[in-house]
Design an enzyme around this catalytic site. Structure first.
Site, mmCIF file in Angstrom:
data_model
loop_
_atom_site.group_PDB
_atom_site.id
_atom_site.type_symbol
_atom_site.label_atom_id
_atom_site.label_comp_id
_atom_site.label_asym_id
_atom_site.label_seq_id
_atom_site.Cartn_x
_atom_site.Cartn_y
_atom_site.Cartn_z
ATOM 1 N N TRP A 1 0.835 -1.205 0.000
ATOM 2 C CA TRP A 1 0.000 0.000 0.000
ATOM 3 C C TRP A 1 0.869 1.254 0.000
ATOM 4 C CZ3 TRP A 1 -4.008 -1.803 -1.907
ATOM 5 C CH2 TRP A 1 -4.500 -3.060 -1.518
ATOM 6 N N ASP B 1 -1.089 7.040 6.296
ATOM 7 C CA ASP B 1 -2.155 6.083 6.011
ATOM 8 C C ASP B 1 -2.273 5.166 7.226
ATOM 9 O OD1 ASP B 1 -3.794 4.024 5.198
ATOM 10 O OD2 ASP B 1 -2.617 3.468 3.444
ATOM 11 N N LYS C 1 -11.248 -1.890 8.697
ATOM 12 C CA LYS C 1 -10.364 -2.608 9.614
ATOM 13 C C LYS C 1 -10.830 -2.393 11.066
ATOM 14 C CE LYS C 1 -7.465 -3.023 6.033
ATOM 15 N NZ LYS C 1 -7.135 -4.258 5.326
#
Length: 355
Positions: A99, A166, A190
């Site tokens: 990511w 992030d 999440k």
């Protein structure tokens, strides 16, 4: 049989969140209407949005000058929105996984990107150390938790320039100093809500400094001005997020979530280190408390399939490792009870005894 949910995302949610969301699907705010069919402009949903923003600010100790947004597009859209709004000439990134790499790729479309450190050569099994953050960059970006590889950064860097992070897979699992950041973002699937909404914490003073034109939907100022309702927001995930935020507050807040998460991770890592059949995949000092990755020890590699079948039979769900790493991954997000970790450890011990 009780199922123990270790999926990496979408993942386990608290029973409180699931039940309250289910209730709202049937009858939202005593309107005799489903939340799926009411206007996002209604006063009832506006109250949901207002409380979600207020609770986020309270739980994360967000000071004045920052805005909390609930947007669509996932963290992947933020890989683009961040540099669109904040990158004027150059930005610094560290590459700690898939990511982070995707964020770097998008940022390169908008200006110079200085990748100041990377652990790619070792399949991202550690967090780079001793790198220098350039003082002439517009911001420094990092990914705090790497769901695929099981590494995590659990403290704020001392950065000479504003930071962007992030926090998709570990937000609300530790306290941090918001004032060190210009922007914090994360997909909700999440530690917050079902997939479909992205939380963004943005400093107002950071905006309006780039020379390029920004499309309306990609300009943070658009969403600040319209209170996250420039277009129809993802209503149901936002409602679920509010329920999770209420649950966090009832449980004792972020500090209590962190205490529990550290305890859960220690139970599982201790077993991985003790059990002769298994080994961890990342540097011990960089182990994630959200995503625990492990594999069979080389001498027992042929037992991987057998263990997966055995664990599944015992009610363990979602422990298959990502294809980039293999082996196993147990995600220990805030809503996962300690009892589930203890159940997994018991399965590992039982499997060891059989072999």
């Amino acid at each position: 049989m009780k199922k123990h949910n270790f999926y990496a995302g979408p993942c386990i949610l608290s029973p409180y969140t699931i039940q309250k969301t289910a209730d709202a699907v049937l009858n939202f705010a005593d309107m005799d209407l489903s939340i799926l069919e009411v206007s996002h402009r209604s006063k009832q949903f506006q109250a949901v949005m207002d409380e979600a923003v207020a609770l986020t600010k309270e739980l994360l100790n967000i000071p004045e000058g920052y805005h909390v947004l609930f947007l669509g597009g996932g963290a992947s859209l933020q890989f683009c929105m961040v540099p669109f709004n904040l990158l004027n000439k150059k930005a610094a990134y560290i590459n700690t996984g898939t990511w982070a790499g995707n964020a770097i790729k998008e940022a390169k479309l908008f200006g110079e990107v200085d990748v100041i450190a990377s652990s790619e050569a070792s399949n991202f099994n550690y967090i780079p150390k001793d790198f220098v953050i350039p003082t002439d960059a517009d911001y420094f970006h990092y990914t705090s938790n790497n769901t695929i590889y099981g590494t995590e950064i659990r403290k704020d860097f001392d950065s000479p320039i504003p930071m962007v992070c992030d926090m998709s897979s570990d937000i609300f699992s530790r306290e941090f100093d918001v004032t060190k950041y210009e922007c914090i973002y994360g997909g909700a699937q999440k530690n917050l809500a079902p997939a479909g909404v992205t939380i963004v914490i943005i400093k107002e003073d950071a905006l309006g400094k780039v020379s390029r034109q920004i499309p309306t939907m990609l300009d943070y100022r658009t969403h600040i001005k319209k209170g996250s309702m420039f277009n129809t927001p993802p209503v149901l995930p936002i409602y679920s997020a509010l329920m999770t935020l209420r649950w966090y507050k009832e449980q004792g807040g972020v500090k209590e979530m962190e205490r529990r998460d550290i305890e859960k991770a220690a139970i599982l890592y201790d077993e991985i280190d003790r059990n002769k059949l298994f080994r961890g995949t990342v540097a011990e000092e960089d182990r994630s408390i959200m995503n625990v990755c492990f594999v069979m020890n080389p001498d027992y590699a042929e037992l991987e399939k057998d263990f997966m079948e055995f664990a599944t039979m015992k009610g363990m769900v979602g422990i298959k490792g990502h294809r980039s790493v293999g082996g196993f991954r147990a995600s220990l997000y805030n809503a996962l009870p300690k009892e589930s970790v203890e159940a997994l450890v018991a399965v590992m011990k039982e499997f060891e005894a059989k072999h």
